[in-house]
Design a protein around this motif. Structure first.
Motif, mmCIF file in Angstrom:
data_model
loop_
_atom_site.group_PDB
_atom_site.id
_atom_site.type_symbol
_atom_site.label_atom_id
_atom_site.label_comp_id
_atom_site.label_asym_id
_atom_site.label_seq_id
_atom_site.Cartn_x
_atom_site.Cartn_y
_atom_site.Cartn_z
ATOM 1 N N PRO A 156 0.660 -1.073 0.006
ATOM 2 C CA PRO A 156 -0.097 0.043 0.086
ATOM 3 C C PRO A 156 1.089 1.317 0.011
ATOM 4 O O PRO A 156 1.741 1.307 0.737
ATOM 5 N N ALA A 157 0.561 2.371 -1.107
ATOM 6 C CA ALA A 157 1.254 3.582 -1.032
ATOM 7 C C ALA A 157 0.599 4.717 0.022
ATOM 8 O O ALA A 157 1.449 5.386 0.339
ATOM 9 N N THR A 158 -0.623 4.609 0.264
ATOM 10 C CA THR A 158 -1.258 5.482 0.755
ATOM 11 C C THR A 158 -2.388 5.170 2.062
ATOM 12 O O THR A 158 -2.826 5.778 2.775
ATOM 13 N N HIS A 159 -2.326 3.797 2.146
ATOM 14 C CA HIS A 159 -2.968 3.369 3.375
ATOM 15 C C HIS A 159 -2.231 2.211 4.198
ATOM 16 O O HIS A 159 -1.151 1.961 3.717
ATOM 17 N N GLY A 160 -2.804 1.426 4.940
ATOM 18 C CA GLY A 160 -2.282 0.494 5.595
ATOM 19 C C GLY A 160 -2.714 -1.043 5.172
ATOM 20 O O GLY A 160 -2.520 -2.171 5.882
ATOM 21 N N ARG A 161 -3.405 -1.096 4.131
ATOM 22 C CA ARG A 161 -4.128 -2.368 3.824
ATOM 23 C C ARG A 161 -3.057 -3.168 2.785
ATOM 24 O O ARG A 161 -3.050 -3.180 1.627
ATOM 25 N N LEU A 162 -2.452 -4.347 3.357
ATOM 26 C CA LEU A 162 -1.770 -5.302 2.566
ATOM 27 C C LEU A 162 -2.664 -6.220 2.206
ATOM 28 O O LEU A 162 -3.494 -6.890 2.672
ATOM 29 N N THR A 172 -8.189 -16.370 -4.463
ATOM 30 C CA THR A 172 -7.998 -16.577 -3.072
ATOM 31 C C THR A 172 -7.383 -15.253 -2.494
ATOM 32 O O THR A 172 -6.059 -15.051 -2.896
ATOM 33 N N VAL A 173 -7.987 -14.519 -1.971
ATOM 34 C CA VAL A 173 -7.422 -13.072 -1.401
ATOM 35 C C VAL A 173 -7.961 -12.751 0.124
ATOM 36 O O VAL A 173 -8.782 -13.122 0.575
ATOM 37 N N SER A 174 -6.655 -12.387 0.784
ATOM 38 C CA SER A 174 -6.764 -11.774 2.165
ATOM 39 C C SER A 174 -6.396 -10.311 2.053
ATOM 40 O O SER A 174 -5.333 -10.079 1.498
ATOM 41 N N VAL A 175 -6.895 -9.933 3.020
ATOM 42 C CA VAL A 175 -6.684 -8.316 3.308
ATOM 43 C C VAL A 175 -6.185 -8.257 4.694
ATOM 44 O O VAL A 175 -6.942 -8.690 5.860
ATOM 45 N N PHE A 176 -5.072 -7.398 5.203
ATOM 46 C CA PHE A 176 -4.500 -7.583 6.502
ATOM 47 C C PHE A 176 -4.298 -5.837 6.559
ATOM 48 O O PHE A 176 -3.525 -5.246 6.022
ATOM 49 N N ASP A 177 -4.958 -5.181 7.498
ATOM 50 C CA ASP A 177 -4.901 -3.950 7.652
ATOM 51 C C ASP A 177 -3.987 -3.489 8.828
ATOM 52 O O ASP A 177 -4.188 -3.628 10.015
ATOM 53 N N LEU A 178 -2.862 -3.383 8.465
ATOM 54 C CA LEU A 178 -1.890 -3.142 9.382
ATOM 55 C C LEU A 178 -1.962 -1.882 10.363
ATOM 56 O O LEU A 178 -1.454 -1.808 11.279
ATOM 57 N N SER A 179 -2.892 -0.958 9.972
ATOM 58 C CA SER A 179 -2.952 0.192 10.812
ATOM 59 C C SER A 179 -3.884 -0.331 11.928
ATOM 60 O O SER A 179 -4.251 0.577 12.964
ATOM 61 N N GLU A 180 -4.677 -1.349 11.729
ATOM 62 C CA GLU A 180 -5.207 -1.629 13.167
ATOM 63 C C GLU A 180 -4.194 -2.318 14.336
ATOM 64 O O GLU A 180 -4.659 -2.225 15.445
ATOM 65 N N THR A 181 -3.090 -2.673 13.791
ATOM 66 C CA THR A 181 -1.914 -3.020 14.801
ATOM 67 C C THR A 181 -1.226 -1.768 15.439
ATOM 68 O O THR A 181 -0.980 -1.605 16.492
ATOM 69 N N ASP A 182 -1.099 -0.756 14.279
ATOM 70 C CA ASP A 182 -0.503 0.467 14.598
ATOM 71 C C ASP A 182 -1.056 1.302 13.841
ATOM 72 O O ASP A 182 -0.771 1.216 12.415
ATOM 73 N N GLY A 183 -1.529 2.473 14.327
ATOM 74 C CA GLY A 183 -2.145 3.293 13.258
ATOM 75 C C GLY A 183 -1.084 4.256 12.397
ATOM 76 O O GLY A 183 -1.596 4.781 11.583
ATOM 77 N N PRO A 220 0.007 -13.353 7.988
ATOM 78 C CA PRO A 220 0.263 -11.923 7.896
ATOM 79 C C PRO A 220 -0.423 -11.158 9.161
ATOM 80 O O PRO A 220 0.066 -9.912 9.302
ATOM 81 N N ALA A 221 -1.572 -11.664 9.655
ATOM 82 C CA ALA A 221 -2.276 -10.925 10.660
ATOM 83 C C ALA A 221 -1.247 -10.702 11.949
ATOM 84 O O ALA A 221 -1.665 -9.665 12.639
ATOM 85 N N GLY A 222 -0.269 -11.567 12.024
ATOM 86 C CA GLY A 222 0.656 -11.228 13.119
ATOM 87 C C GLY A 222 1.730 -10.284 12.754
ATOM 88 O O GLY A 222 2.939 -10.725 12.731
ATOM 89 N N THR A 223 1.349 -9.069 12.476
ATOM 90 C CA THR A 223 2.152 -8.013 12.315
ATOM 91 C C THR A 223 3.065 -7.453 13.440
ATOM 92 O O THR A 223 2.240 -7.193 14.511
ATOM 93 N N THR A 224 4.390 -7.118 13.375
ATOM 94 C CA THR A 224 5.038 -6.446 14.232
ATOM 95 C C THR A 224 5.790 -5.330 13.609
ATOM 96 O O THR A 224 5.650 -5.400 12.284
ATOM 97 N N THR A 225 5.949 -4.213 14.661
ATOM 98 C CA THR A 225 6.434 -3.098 14.465
ATOM 99 C C THR A 225 7.637 -2.575 14.770
ATOM 100 O O THR A 225 8.114 -2.862 16.041
#
Length: 404
Positions: A156-162, A172-183, A220-225
């Motif tokens: 993602p270039a302008t948002h957090g959805r991988l 088969t598609v999965s979406v992981f919103d990384l901003s839910e882990t860290d804004g 990928p849902a287990g995102t670390t920062t």
């Protein structure tokens, strides 16, 4: 050969692909393929790739109108051009941000619209569309993509959805919103994988956040920062443009400050093993001109990394084993015509190449070659593309085919 890919300079779009010989690096060997002679609308691309037989260009916009015509050109004769007009089938299939390939397929990354495209190499006519809007109408605005053995990923270039999709079924598609882990995890410049993890390197949205995201390929849902600010508060608010990796570390290439302007020179590397060990190399302490780089590359031998100069003229080489040994090559000493403006680097054999981009509307025209090992001014050679055609300037990357 090395190839330079036309971009969308000045919003009007360029149409000319350039090929140069790497074994006979001089202006007499420069060849130009003007795609507009095949179709006047074949202008304004956003990167591309090669499968070793053809080069492919991802359509973006020409004359400020988004384009959907994919181009391939034959590497063997550098004259055969084929066009796949995606927009003729679906008007939403326009405005792509580069692409990548795997097996018998090429993939185009959606930047403006929500539709991911896969096309077959063998007939260059059969294609499939994966409309991400069926999952989330806001799934657009991706910068690039990459793959592992099973999945493709959209950065993602302008948002957090991988976005992750299966390569085998392309459904088969999965979406992981990384901003839910860290804004702050919104807007990335590049991504890559190692054996177990994927990494996304920070760029900017409204401001730079200085955080690297890591996710497990198996989940990928287990995102670390990794927040860089605790290591150096000055890294928050600065923009990195691209990065690269050796076998043990990831590297972030410094560019400038998005809000206050100016450039900076702090190279950051982080250890893959623990994703917490961070080292910072402040190049400005060596030379105040060592700022404002545009990506980089490593030598393939886990020995050196190279930083591509954009707003300045000094090429930097960093030794990986200690991350303190730095060599600087002032390109302006080789020619007063060199003003920076390089946006991409590549390797072929014992040489590295710097490819010209666009600086504030000024398309650059010099291709530079240097010896990767000797790294001195005596080994620098320059192609001035203006000697072949004054329109040859401001490219959007390139590649080499390894054929001599």
């Amino acid at each position: 050969f090395g190839y330079l890919l036309p971009g969308d300079r000045d919003g009007n779009g360029d149409s000319k692909v350039v090929r140069f010989r790497v074994d006979d690096f001089n202006n007499d060997t420069v060849e130009v393929l003007d795609l507009a002679l095949t179709d006047m609308e074949l202008k304004g691309f956003h990167g591309g790739f090669s499968d070793g037989v053809y080069g492919y260009l991802a359509p973006f916009a020409q004359n400020r109108v988004f384009s959907g015509k994919v181009v391939r050109f034959a590497l063997h004769d550098f004259s055969t051009v084929d066009v796949l007009n995606l927009a003729a089938e679906d008007s939403d299939l326009v405005g792509f941000a580069g692409g990548f390939w795997q097996g018998v397929y090429g993939y185009l990354v959606p930047r403006i619209k929500t539709k991911l495209v896969r096309f077959r190499f063998d007939d260059f006519a059969t294609f499939a569309v994966l409309d991400l809007a069926s999952i989330d109408v806001n799934l657009r605005g991706f910068r690039t993509g990459f793959i592992d053995a099973t999945f493709g990923y959209l950065v993602p270039a302008t948002h957090g959805r991988l976005v992750r999709f299966r390569l085998d079924d392309f459904s088969t598609v999965s979406v992981f919103d990384l901003s839910e882990t860290d804004g702050d995890l919104t807007g990335f410049s590049i991504g890559f994988v190692d054996a177990d993890f994927g990494y996304l390197l920070p760029d900017f949205r409204r401001n730079s956040f200085g955080k690297v995201a890591r996710f497990a390929l198996c989940n990928p849902a287990g995102t670390t920062t990794l927040d860089l600010a605790p290591y150096d508060i000055g890294l928050r608010g600065f923009r990195f443009v691209g990065g690269f990796a050796d076998s043990t570390h990831g590297y972030l290439v410094p560019f400038g400050h998005y809000q206050i302007g100016g450039f900076f020179g702090k190279v950051v590397r982080f250890l893959f093993e623990d994703f917490s060990t961070v080292e910072i190399l402040d190049l400005e302490l060596i030379d105040s001109d060592l700022t404002g780089f545009h990506g980089g590359f490593e030598d393939g031998a886990d020995t050196y990394g190279y930083l591509v100069p954009f707003f300045k003229t000094k090429l930097v080489r960093i030794r990986f084993d200690n991350f303190t040994d730095v060599d600087v090559l002032d390109l302006a000493l080789a020619s007063s015509d060199i003003e920076g403006g390089f946006v991409h680097g590549l390797m072929e054999g014992i040489f590295g190449y710097l490819l010209p981009g666009d600086v504030r509307g000024r398309g650059m025209s010099l291709v530079l070659r240097f010896d990767l090992d000797k790294f001195d001014n005596d080994t620098i050679s320059i192609l001035d593309l203006r000697e072949s055609d004054t329109d040859l300037r401001g490219f959007h990357g390139g590649f080499s085919d390894g054929v001599y």
